[in-house]
Design a protein around this motif. Structure first.
Motif, PDB file in Angstrom:
ATOM      1  N   LYS A 152       0.836  -1.196   0.000  1.00 40.10           N
ATOM      2  CA  LYS A 152       0.000   0.000   0.000  1.00 40.10           C
ATOM      3  C   LYS A 152       0.878   1.256   0.000  1.00 40.10           C
ATOM      4  O   LYS A 152       1.731   1.439   0.872  1.00 40.10           O
ATOM      5  N   SER A 153       0.620   2.148  -0.947  1.00 42.97           N
ATOM      6  CA  SER A 153       1.432   3.358  -1.060  1.00 42.97           C
ATOM      7  C   SER A 153       1.277   4.257   0.171  1.00 42.97           C
ATOM      8  O   SER A 153       2.241   4.906   0.598  1.00 42.97           O
ATOM      9  N   ARG A 154       0.097   4.282   0.754  1.00 42.59           N
ATOM     10  CA  ARG A 154      -0.110   5.117   1.944  1.00 42.59           C
ATOM     11  C   ARG A 154       0.763   4.645   3.101  1.00 42.59           C
ATOM     12  O   ARG A 154       1.337   5.459   3.836  1.00 42.59           O
ATOM     13  N   VAL A 155       0.866   3.336   3.269  1.00 38.56           N
ATOM     14  CA  VAL A 155       1.692   2.782   4.342  1.00 38.56           C
ATOM     15  C   VAL A 155       3.168   3.015   4.042  1.00 38.56           C
ATOM     16  O   VAL A 155       3.943   3.407   4.932  1.00 38.56           O
ATOM     17  N   ALA A 156       3.567   2.791   2.808  1.00 35.94           N
ATOM     18  CA  ALA A 156       4.965   3.024   2.436  1.00 35.94           C
ATOM     19  C   ALA A 156       5.338   4.483   2.645  1.00 35.94           C
ATOM     20  O   ALA A 156       6.428   4.796   3.151  1.00 35.94           O
ATOM     21  N   ASP A 157       4.440   5.401   2.276  1.00 35.40           N
ATOM     22  CA  ASP A 157       4.695   6.833   2.436  1.00 35.40           C
ATOM     23  C   ASP A 157       4.908   7.174   3.901  1.00 35.40           C
ATOM     24  O   ASP A 157       5.869   7.861   4.271  1.00 35.40           O
ATOM     25  N   PHE A 158       4.021   6.682   4.770  1.00 39.31           N
ATOM     26  CA  PHE A 158       4.160   6.928   6.206  1.00 39.31           C
ATOM     27  C   PHE A 158       5.487   6.396   6.729  1.00 39.31           C
ATOM     28  O   PHE A 158       6.221   7.087   7.448  1.00 39.31           O
ATOM     29  N   MET A 181       2.060   3.619  -5.839  1.00 39.55           N
ATOM     30  CA  MET A 181       3.279   3.182  -5.166  1.00 39.55           C
ATOM     31  C   MET A 181       4.535   3.724  -5.836  1.00 39.55           C
ATOM     32  O   MET A 181       5.445   4.226  -5.162  1.00 39.55           O
ATOM     33  N   ALA A 182       4.619   3.642  -7.143  1.00 42.31           N
ATOM     34  CA  ALA A 182       5.833   4.070  -7.834  1.00 42.31           C
ATOM     35  C   ALA A 182       6.092   5.561  -7.617  1.00 42.31           C
ATOM     36  O   ALA A 182       7.237   5.976  -7.394  1.00 42.31           O
ATOM     37  N   GLU A 183       5.036   6.374  -7.669  1.00 43.39           N
ATOM     38  CA  GLU A 183       5.207   7.813  -7.477  1.00 43.39           C
ATOM     39  C   GLU A 183       5.664   8.137  -6.060  1.00 43.39           C
ATOM     40  O   GLU A 183       6.512   9.017  -5.848  1.00 43.39           O
ATOM     41  N   ILE A 184       5.120   7.418  -5.078  1.00 35.21           N
ATOM     42  CA  ILE A 184       5.516   7.638  -3.676  1.00 35.21           C
ATOM     43  C   ILE A 184       6.993   7.291  -3.490  1.00 35.21           C
ATOM     44  O   ILE A 184       7.759   8.044  -2.879  1.00 35.21           O
ATOM     45  N   ILE A 203       7.034   0.740 -15.355  1.00 36.89           N
ATOM     46  CA  ILE A 203       6.295   1.572 -14.404  1.00 36.89           C
ATOM     47  C   ILE A 203       7.265   2.443 -13.600  1.00 36.89           C
ATOM     48  O   ILE A 203       7.032   3.645 -13.403  1.00 36.89           O
ATOM     49  N   ALA A 204       8.345   1.837 -13.143  1.00 38.12           N
ATOM     50  CA  ALA A 204       9.339   2.570 -12.344  1.00 38.12           C
ATOM     51  C   ALA A 204       9.953   3.707 -13.151  1.00 38.12           C
ATOM     52  O   ALA A 204      10.096   4.836 -12.656  1.00 38.12           O
ATOM     53  N   ALA A 205      10.319   3.418 -14.387  1.00 35.55           N
ATOM     54  CA  ALA A 205      10.951   4.442 -15.227  1.00 35.55           C
ATOM     55  C   ALA A 205       9.995   5.606 -15.472  1.00 35.55           C
ATOM     56  O   ALA A 205      10.398   6.781 -15.406  1.00 35.55           O
ATOM     57  N   LYS A 206       8.744   5.308 -15.743  1.00 36.06           N
ATOM     58  CA  LYS A 206       7.769   6.368 -16.004  1.00 36.06           C
ATOM     59  C   LYS A 206       7.519   7.217 -14.768  1.00 36.06           C
ATOM     60  O   LYS A 206       7.182   8.409 -14.881  1.00 36.06           O
ATOM     61  N   ALA A 207       7.685   6.645 -13.586  1.00 41.42           N
ATOM     62  CA  ALA A 207       7.490   7.390 -12.337  1.00 41.42           C
ATOM     63  C   ALA A 207       8.740   8.164 -11.934  1.00 41.42           C
ATOM     64  O   ALA A 207       8.688   8.962 -10.996  1.00 41.42           O
ATOM     65  N   GLY A 208       9.849   7.894 -12.593  1.00 37.65           N
ATOM     66  CA  GLY A 208      11.083   8.593 -12.268  1.00 37.65           C
ATOM     67  C   GLY A 208      11.943   7.908 -11.228  1.00 37.65           C
ATOM     68  O   GLY A 208      12.796   8.551 -10.612  1.00 37.65           O
ATOM     69  N   ILE A 209      11.752   6.601 -11.026  1.00 36.11           N
ATOM     70  CA  ILE A 209      12.611   5.850 -10.109  1.00 36.11           C
ATOM     71  C   ILE A 209      13.885   5.472 -10.856  1.00 36.11           C
ATOM     72  O   ILE A 209      13.814   4.768 -11.875  1.00 36.11           O
TER      73      ILE A 209
END
Length: 285
Positions: A113-119, A140-143, A180-186
């Motif tokens: 979950k992106s919310r949990v990862a962000d926290f 998730m990728a953006e976070i 997905i990662a590349a498009k998000a800038g990871i």
């Protein structure tokens, strides 16, 4: 025993600074598993009390863990795991995460979950570990990119299919995750691939993934393997999760020989000893 494929070793300078020292070593880093859940397949309920979780983290660090991987929702690779809301996952993490971060060893947050990862990343966790490889939660990728954190991208499948070419499936999955990662800038140097032993795979497919681990070197990225106490061991020698130390060590040494840079394990002291002794012996060969 090489912790990296030759291709990945040549890209060491572009790796995330947190990963770089581990990738330069002749033996894998060890990630200790800490489940603050009531229902994880091997140790559910043992460490969901905050004081016990913190003490377990201290013990793993003393035993040589390079990373503590903390999860607050069971992602057990079989049936029976109960999904939980982000609120419940956060409620389990909040009493323990700051104290474990304060112990001074990098912490990985095991969440889809992106919310949990962000926290968790805001609270000082250093690595995100997504068992759905950026393909379950669209945010998730953006976070992860916003935090500039390393990300473990694990292969997974919703259903087990004994008839598929599991390696081809994994290669395709990783290619989608990396897009997905590349498009998000990871940055590529922030990414670690995990074959997801036991997840969406038969016992034989899990062993094929380990035997052919070197095929994932084509991505030029470090590999993480978590075979600890997994059910494929039971298909070779009948055993309950707590009786699978020998099989876990065997699988992890094979993984290290085939290029794994990080080993994720319940039994930290034994795993640290195994990978370091094996590397010392191989260095004299």
């Amino acid at each position: 025993m090489s912790a990296l494929s030759p291709h990945a070793a040549s890209d060491l300078a572009s790796s995330h600074p947190l990963l770089r020292p581990w990738l330069a070593r002749p033996y894998p880093a060890v990630m200790g598993i800490l489940n603050v859940t009531p229902d994880s397949f091997s140790d559910g309920g043992r460490f969901n009390a905050p004081d016990r979780a913190i003490e377990q983290a201290r013990g793993m660090i003393a035993a040589g863990a390079d990373i503590i991987d903390i999860g607050a929702e069971s992602t057990r690779p079989y049936t029976g795991a109960e999904p939980v809301t982000a609120e419940e996952e956060l409620a389990r993490l909040k009493p323990v995460l700051p104290a474990i971060v304060a112990l001074g060893v990098p912490v990985s947050i095991d969440s889809m979950k992106s919310r949990v990862a962000d926290f968790a990343l805001e609270q000082g966790a250093a690595i995100a570990n997504d068992v759905w490889g950026l393909q379950r939660d669209p945010a998730m990728a953006e976070i992860v990119a916003a935090h500039g954190a390393p990300i473990v991208v694990m292969h997974n499948r919703a259903d087990v299919d004994p008839g598929i070419d599991i390696i081809a499936d994994m290669l395709g999955f990783f290619a989608r995750s990396l897009d997905i990662a590349a498009k998000a800038g990871i940055p590529a140097g922030n990414i670690v691939l995990d074959p997801g032993i036991g997840f969406g795979k038969t016992a034989e497919q899990s062993m094929i993934a380990l035997a052919r681990l070197g095929e994932f070197a084509r991505f030029g990225l470090p590999l993480l393997v978590g075979a600890s106490r997994k059910r494929f061991i039971n298909s070779v020698v009948t055993s309950e999760p707590q009786q699978r130390l020998g099989g876990s060590i065997a699988a992890h040494l094979i993984a290290a020989q085939r290029g794994a840079a990080i080993i994720r394990a319940h039994d930290v002291a034994e795993t640290v000893q195994a990978v370091r002794v094996a590397a010392s012996i191989e260095a004299l060969g």
